[in-house]
Design an enzyme around this catalytic site. Structure first.
Site, PDB file in Angstrom:
ATOM      1  N   SER A  45     -52.919  21.186  72.409  1.00 20.12           N
ATOM      2  CA  SER A  45     -53.110  21.430  70.980  1.00 20.12           C
ATOM      3  C   SER A  45     -53.025  22.904  70.596  1.00 20.12           C
ATOM      4  CB  SER A  45     -54.452  20.855  70.522  1.00 20.12           C
ATOM      5  OG  SER A  45     -55.520  21.373  71.299  1.00 20.12           O
ATOM      6  N   HIS A 275     -59.420  25.623  66.638  1.00 23.62           N
ATOM      7  CA  HIS A 275     -58.011  25.681  67.017  1.00 23.62           C
ATOM      8  C   HIS A 275     -57.328  26.822  66.265  1.00 23.62           C
ATOM      9  CE1 HIS A 275     -58.591  21.687  68.790  1.00 23.62           C
ATOM     10  NE2 HIS A 275     -57.437  21.886  69.415  1.00 23.62           N
TER      11      HIS A 275
END
Length: 301
Positions: A45, A275
């Site tokens: 990711s 993230h």
């Protein structure tokens, strides 16, 4: 609902979707090779870019963004054939095995994208092998009982000097080494670049309860992530690959909104919690291009 429970649910939801110094000098072959014919991006990711607009690609649950660093690199280099095989939640296992995704879908083994005529491969993997998601959920939960202490470090260590996360780092290094050998076998003439992870936490203190990691655990987890990047650098060197170090202080989850490269548990810009955001991806992409000997695109302001 308590703030701690809310935070844990947000983290769990995000991880269910995403599974989630300097740039090292490029080996001579990077500068001498044609990088632009066929580029394959492999990774998890932190490569795919979950929830950064615009999301694209099949399967949809890989959550790839057109603004992730592989796309930045492909545009900057003018790549003729670009294949983004990255997928949120991927581990080293998913380089050679299918990755199960929600609603009965799956991502093909990422190595399926590699060919003998591939000229450039980037690899961003290892965080999920270490256990990014499990570690975050555990430490967020434990912070509620001792927000100024180090309950997470205590959980992962013992009185005899043992450290389960350090043990995992050794295992992760061996798994990344196997991946690099597999890339070389399938794409023998490709330049390979291993991309490190943008730093998630500051060196100390943190910003509890905005990011609910106990104060004394911040340094422990930051050191663990730093050692992960060092492990990736070591394995890249052993495989004669380029290592791209994206480490830079002042852009972690506790930074001001305009300074963040990695979003916190409650994002302030479009991105999955904990993230990279668009700015972080642009910076990572610029460093990859620079490490490969190209003219780096201008970072976002």
């Amino acid at each position: 609902m308590s703030p701690d429970r809310t935070a844990r649910r947000v983290v769990a939801a995000a991880l269910g979707l995403a599974g989630a110094v300097t740039v090292a000098a490029a080996p001579a072959q990077a500068a001498d090779s044609d990088l632009t014919s066929r580029y394959v991006a492999l990774g998890d990711s932190f490569t795919a870019g979950p929830l950064i607009p615009d999301q694209y690609g099949d399967p949809v649950f890989c959550l790839r963004s057109r603004k992730n660093y592989p796309n930045v690199v492909a545009r900057a280099l003018g790549v003729a054939d670009f294949q983004d095989a990255s997928c949120s939640g991927a581990t080293t296992e998913h380089m050679t095995d299918p990755q199960e995704l929600p609603l009965g879908t799956e991502n093909d083994p990422q190595f399926d994208a590699l060919t003998e005529d591939t000229t450039l491969v980037t690899l961003g993997v290892g965080g999920n092998d270490l256990g990014f998601g499990e570690i975050l959920l555990t430490c967020v939960g434990l912070s509620a009982i001792d927000p100024t202490g180090d309950p997470c470090r205590t959980y992962y260590t013992d009185g005899d000097g043992g450290d389960r996360l350090a043990d995992r780092l050794d295992e992760t290094g061996a798994e990344v080494a196997e991946v690099l050998a597999g890339i070389r076998e399938r794409s023998p003439d490709a330049t390979v670049a291993v991309v490190g992870y943008l730093q998630i936490l500051p060196e100390s203190q943190g910003c509890w309860p905005v990011v609910p990691i106990a104060e004394e655990d911040v340094a422990y987890l930051d050191r663990t992530q730093t050692r992960l990047n060092e492990t990736l650098a070591k394995e890249a060197a052993n495989a004669d690959a380029v290592f791209v170090d994206v480490f830079e202080r002042g852009h972690d989850v506790c930074s001001a909104r305009d300074d963040k490269w990695v979003e916190g548990i409650f994002p302030t810009k479009p991105a999955a919690p904990v993230h990279p955001n668009e700015t972080g991806m642009a910076e990572a992409g610029a460093r990859v291009v620079e490490a490969l000997g190209g003219a780096a695109p201008a970072p976002l302001v």
